[in-house]
Design a protein around this motif. Sequence first.
Motif, short mmCIF file in Angstrom:
data_model
loop_
_atom_site.label_atom_id
_atom_site.label_comp_id
_atom_site.label_asym_id
_atom_site.label_seq_id
_atom_site.Cartn_x
_atom_site.Cartn_y
_atom_site.Cartn_z
N VAL A 183 -0.67 -4.58 1.39
CA VAL A 183 -0.93 -3.15 1.61
C VAL A 183 -0.72 -2.48 0.25
O VAL A 183 0.41 -2.38 -0.22
CB VAL A 183 0.00 -2.56 2.68
CG1 VAL A 183 -0.31 -1.09 2.91
CG2 VAL A 183 -0.13 -3.36 3.99
N VAL A 184 -1.80 -2.04 -0.38
CA VAL A 184 -1.75 -1.73 -1.81
C VAL A 184 -0.79 -0.60 -2.17
O VAL A 184 -0.18 -0.64 -3.24
CB VAL A 184 -3.15 -1.44 -2.39
CG1 VAL A 184 -3.99 -2.70 -2.41
CG2 VAL A 184 -3.84 -0.33 -1.62
N ASP A 185 -0.65 0.40 -1.33
CA ASP A 185 0.24 1.49 -1.72
C ASP A 185 1.71 1.22 -1.41
O ASP A 185 2.57 2.08 -1.60
CB ASP A 185 -0.20 2.85 -1.15
CG ASP A 185 -0.53 2.83 0.32
OD1 ASP A 185 -0.66 1.74 0.90
OD2 ASP A 185 -0.70 3.91 0.90
N THR A 186 2.03 -0.01 -0.97
CA THR A 186 3.43 -0.42 -0.90
C THR A 186 3.85 -1.15 -2.18
O THR A 186 5.04 -1.42 -2.38
CB THR A 186 3.69 -1.37 0.28
OG1 THR A 186 3.01 -2.62 0.06
CG2 THR A 186 3.23 -0.76 1.59
N LEU A 187 2.88 -1.49 -3.03
CA LEU A 187 3.19 -2.26 -4.23
C LEU A 187 3.73 -1.36 -5.33
O LEU A 187 3.09 -0.39 -5.72
CB LEU A 187 1.92 -2.98 -4.72
CG LEU A 187 1.27 -3.95 -3.73
CD1 LEU A 187 0.03 -4.57 -4.34
CD2 LEU A 187 2.26 -5.03 -3.29
N THR A 188 4.89 -1.68 -5.82
CA THR A 188 5.53 -0.94 -6.91
C THR A 188 6.07 -1.95 -7.90
O THR A 188 6.26 -3.14 -7.57
CB THR A 188 6.70 -0.08 -6.40
OG1 THR A 188 7.72 -0.96 -5.87
CG2 THR A 188 6.24 0.89 -5.31
N PRO A 189 6.35 -1.54 -9.13
CA PRO A 189 6.95 -2.46 -10.09
C PRO A 189 8.24 -3.09 -9.57
O PRO A 189 8.49 -4.28 -9.76
CB PRO A 189 7.21 -1.56 -11.31
CG PRO A 189 6.15 -0.52 -11.23
CD PRO A 189 6.01 -0.24 -9.76
N GLU A 190 9.05 -2.29 -8.87
CA GLU A 190 10.33 -2.79 -8.36
C GLU A 190 10.13 -3.88 -7.31
O GLU A 190 10.79 -4.92 -7.34
CB GLU A 190 11.14 -1.64 -7.76
CG GLU A 190 11.58 -0.58 -8.75
CD GLU A 190 10.45 0.36 -9.19
OE1 GLU A 190 10.60 0.97 -10.27
OE2 GLU A 190 9.44 0.46 -8.46
N LYS A 191 9.20 -3.66 -6.39
CA LYS A 191 8.97 -4.63 -5.32
C LYS A 191 8.35 -5.91 -5.87
O LYS A 191 8.70 -7.02 -5.45
CB LYS A 191 8.07 -4.01 -4.24
CG LYS A 191 8.78 -2.97 -3.40
CD LYS A 191 7.88 -2.47 -2.28
CE LYS A 191 8.61 -1.44 -1.43
NZ LYS A 191 7.75 -0.92 -0.34
N LEU A 192 7.42 -5.78 -6.79
CA LEU A 192 6.79 -6.96 -7.37
C LEU A 192 7.79 -7.77 -8.18
O LEU A 192 7.79 -9.01 -8.14
CB LEU A 192 5.60 -6.54 -8.23
CG LEU A 192 4.40 -6.00 -7.44
CD1 LEU A 192 3.38 -5.37 -8.38
CD2 LEU A 192 3.75 -7.11 -6.63
N SER A 193 8.65 -7.08 -8.90
CA SER A 193 9.67 -7.77 -9.68
C SER A 193 10.64 -8.51 -8.77
O SER A 193 11.04 -9.64 -9.05
CB SER A 193 10.42 -6.77 -10.56
OG SER A 193 11.40 -7.42 -11.33
N ALA A 194 11.02 -7.90 -7.66
CA ALA A 194 11.95 -8.53 -6.72
C ALA A 194 11.34 -9.77 -6.10
O ALA A 194 12.07 -10.70 -5.70
CB ALA A 194 12.34 -7.54 -5.63
N ILE A 224 -1.12 2.16 3.74
CA ILE A 224 -0.09 2.39 4.74
C ILE A 224 -0.62 3.15 5.94
O ILE A 224 -0.38 2.76 7.09
CB ILE A 224 1.10 3.16 4.12
CG1 ILE A 224 1.81 2.30 3.08
CG2 ILE A 224 2.08 3.61 5.20
CD1 ILE A 224 2.85 3.05 2.25
N ALA A 225 -1.37 4.21 5.70
CA ALA A 225 -1.88 5.02 6.80
C ALA A 225 -2.81 4.22 7.70
O ALA A 225 -2.84 4.42 8.93
CB ALA A 225 -2.60 6.25 6.25
N ASP A 226 -3.59 3.30 7.12
CA ASP A 226 -4.50 2.47 7.91
C ASP A 226 -3.71 1.56 8.85
O ASP A 226 -4.04 1.43 10.04
CB ASP A 226 -5.38 1.60 7.00
CG ASP A 226 -6.19 2.41 6.01
OD1 ASP A 226 -6.69 3.48 6.41
OD2 ASP A 226 -6.35 1.97 4.86
N ILE A 227 -2.71 0.89 8.29
CA ILE A 227 -1.92 -0.05 9.09
C ILE A 227 -1.10 0.69 10.14
O ILE A 227 -0.95 0.24 11.29
CB ILE A 227 -1.01 -0.89 8.18
CG1 ILE A 227 -1.86 -1.69 7.19
CG2 ILE A 227 -0.15 -1.82 9.02
CD1 ILE A 227 -2.91 -2.58 7.81
#
Length: 256
Positions: A183-194, A224-227
């Motif tokens: 879900v593209v708008d859940t992707l952040t630098p912090e989440k990808l790094s984790a 997010i809104a779609d899901i």
Amino acid sequence: MLLKNKVAVVYGGAGSLGAGVAKAYTEAGARVFLVGRTEKTLREVADATGAAYDVLDAGDEDAVEAHADSVVERAGRFDVSFNLVPRGDFQGLPLTEMSVADYTRPVVRGITCQFITARAAARRMAAQGSGVILGLNSGSHNGSPMLGGTGAADGALDALIRQLAQEAGPAGVRALGIWTAGVVDTLTPEKLSAAGAPAPDEAAVAGIRAHLDSLRMTKRSPKIADIAALAAFLASDAAAGLTGTWVNATAGMFPS
């Protein structure tokens, strides 16, 4: 309103997707209880959505069972359960270079937490003769390289949902799930790094989002809104004929 008079519990409700689902559920008329381990973030989502919240670990059997009872005591019923708790996925390395711990963590942690919450919900829903248990994963068990244990964890959840639908169906309980493949708008630098990615900057994250878009049949990734809107529909009586299956919401990342 799709979920008028329904009572929903969203485990992992303080995350970006959990917040989106809480918003969609409350707007659809449901009474929503958010569950998580961090009061500050839960309170922020609750204030923004009108949901209630409870602080507990969704991997704690006793706490989850007691909480399910408290939901029924406070709201009179338990209609929808949706577990969005993070599993600790680690990605970006080939399997030949990955540690056992990094591969197995999302499988063991993920299916344990999902089983605990689904079982608690199914027990209360069967007693009242109705209810919906929802799962969500990336659909990576269909085959995605460099995602470590994510595919195995997704496959375990798929199997749990399908078996639960068969066993709890005669009591009026539906169980089904959503594949997203990111879900593209859940992707952040912090989440990808984790998750194991080398600390990306915003430009790198934008590149990852664009790459995901390019892999879809529609050239647009789910947001997010779609899901959240789909989750509201699946939890409603309008989807009464759906159980024991997974809805492919990957925008054509892979056919099903």
